[in-house]
Structures are given as C-alpha cells and as structure tokens.
Design a protein around this motif. Sequence first.
Motif, mmCIF file in Angstrom:
data_model
loop_
_atom_site.group_PDB
_atom_site.id
_atom_site.type_symbol
_atom_site.label_atom_id
_atom_site.label_comp_id
_atom_site.label_asym_id
_atom_site.label_seq_id
_atom_site.Cartn_x
_atom_site.Cartn_y
_atom_site.Cartn_z
ATOM 1 N N GLU A 1 11.320 -7.732 -3.273
ATOM 2 C CA GLU A 1 11.693 -7.752 -1.864
ATOM 3 C C GLU A 1 10.904 -6.498 -1.133
ATOM 4 N N GLY A 2 10.577 -7.047 0.085
ATOM 5 C CA GLY A 2 10.005 -5.843 0.918
ATOM 6 C C GLY A 2 10.955 -5.082 1.507
ATOM 7 N N VAL A 3 10.641 -3.775 1.459
ATOM 8 C CA VAL A 3 11.805 -2.551 2.043
ATOM 9 C C VAL A 3 11.374 -2.286 3.325
ATOM 10 N N ALA A 4 10.056 -1.843 3.286
ATOM 11 C CA ALA A 4 9.736 -1.281 4.582
ATOM 12 C C ALA A 4 8.115 -1.094 4.562
ATOM 13 N N ALA A 5 7.419 -1.130 5.838
ATOM 14 C CA ALA A 5 6.118 -1.374 5.888
ATOM 15 C C ALA A 5 5.747 -0.477 7.097
ATOM 16 N N ILE A 6 4.426 -0.253 7.288
ATOM 17 C CA ILE A 6 3.933 0.371 8.220
ATOM 18 C C ILE A 6 2.661 -0.007 8.464
ATOM 19 N N TYR A 7 2.278 -0.390 9.743
ATOM 20 C CA TYR A 7 0.938 -1.051 10.055
ATOM 21 C C TYR A 7 0.238 0.173 10.593
ATOM 22 N N ARG A 8 -0.935 0.422 9.680
ATOM 23 C CA ARG A 8 -1.798 1.663 9.690
ATOM 24 C C ARG A 8 -2.310 1.923 11.094
ATOM 25 N N ALA A 9 -2.876 0.879 11.680
ATOM 26 C CA ALA A 9 -3.615 1.242 12.960
ATOM 27 C C ALA A 9 -2.773 1.527 14.079
ATOM 28 N N SER A 10 -1.411 1.023 14.138
ATOM 29 C CA SER A 10 -0.621 1.433 15.338
ATOM 30 C C SER A 10 0.499 2.475 14.782
ATOM 31 N N GLY A 11 0.923 2.460 13.733
ATOM 32 C CA GLY A 11 2.078 3.088 13.127
ATOM 33 C C GLY A 11 3.349 2.407 13.379
#
Length: 123
Positions: free
Chosen positions: A46-56
């Motif tokens: 399961e996904g816990v957390a993510a960050i979109y690199r381009a925008s943060g």
Amino acid sequence: QVQLVESGGGSVQAGGSLRLSCATSGYTSTYYYMGWFRQAPGKEREGVAAIYRASGSTYYADSVKGRFTITLDNTKNTLYLQMNSLKPEDTAMYYCAAQGAGAWSRAANYDYWGRGTQVTVSS
C-alpha cells in the motif's frame, strides 16, 4: 542504472518515532513521483506517502496523515520518511519507489524499487 537503498528501519514501541532514508543513484527524472510503500505479511503493498519531484507536492494515505512526513533532499539525492506516533498497525516492510506516474498510491505505477527496510512497532 537506477538504485534505491532504504535504511532506518527498526523496532520501536508504540508512540515512538523512526526516520527512514532512501538513497538514490542513477536517477534524475523530475516529472514523476517518488514514494514510500509498505507491505505487511498477507497484505497487499500500500502507498504510504509520495512527493511529486517537479512541484514538491506531497500526498499521504489517510492512515498516516498528521503522523508521517515525506521529504526529498535533492542535494543528497535522498528521500526521507519521518514517522511519528507509531502504532502497531504500522508494522510492515517499507519500500522506496521512484518514477511513478498516474495515481501516486498505486504500486504498479512505479518503475524502480528498493529492497525494503523492516519497521516493527510493539504495543
């Protein structure tokens, strides 16, 4: 060659904290997610957390909102997951993932994976 190496797992009591690290090499793509997933025995990843690199921009599973924080240090090419107020139900193998597109929480949407680090929370 892309490599992701997790560290920082361990055993803690409920209410404790851990910080997971994911050292990356060979990876420079910007317009993708980097994320943390977890998998407990007998359960789906399961996904816990993510960050979109381009925008943060950051994203969290409801079960960890307010307790976990994902950050990315671009100078060190390292992804972190600060985990506070840990609960026994957080016990799982935690994986770092990179180059995710589409729904951030869907494991199949990521191309690169680390081998994982175990987190065990006792009551």
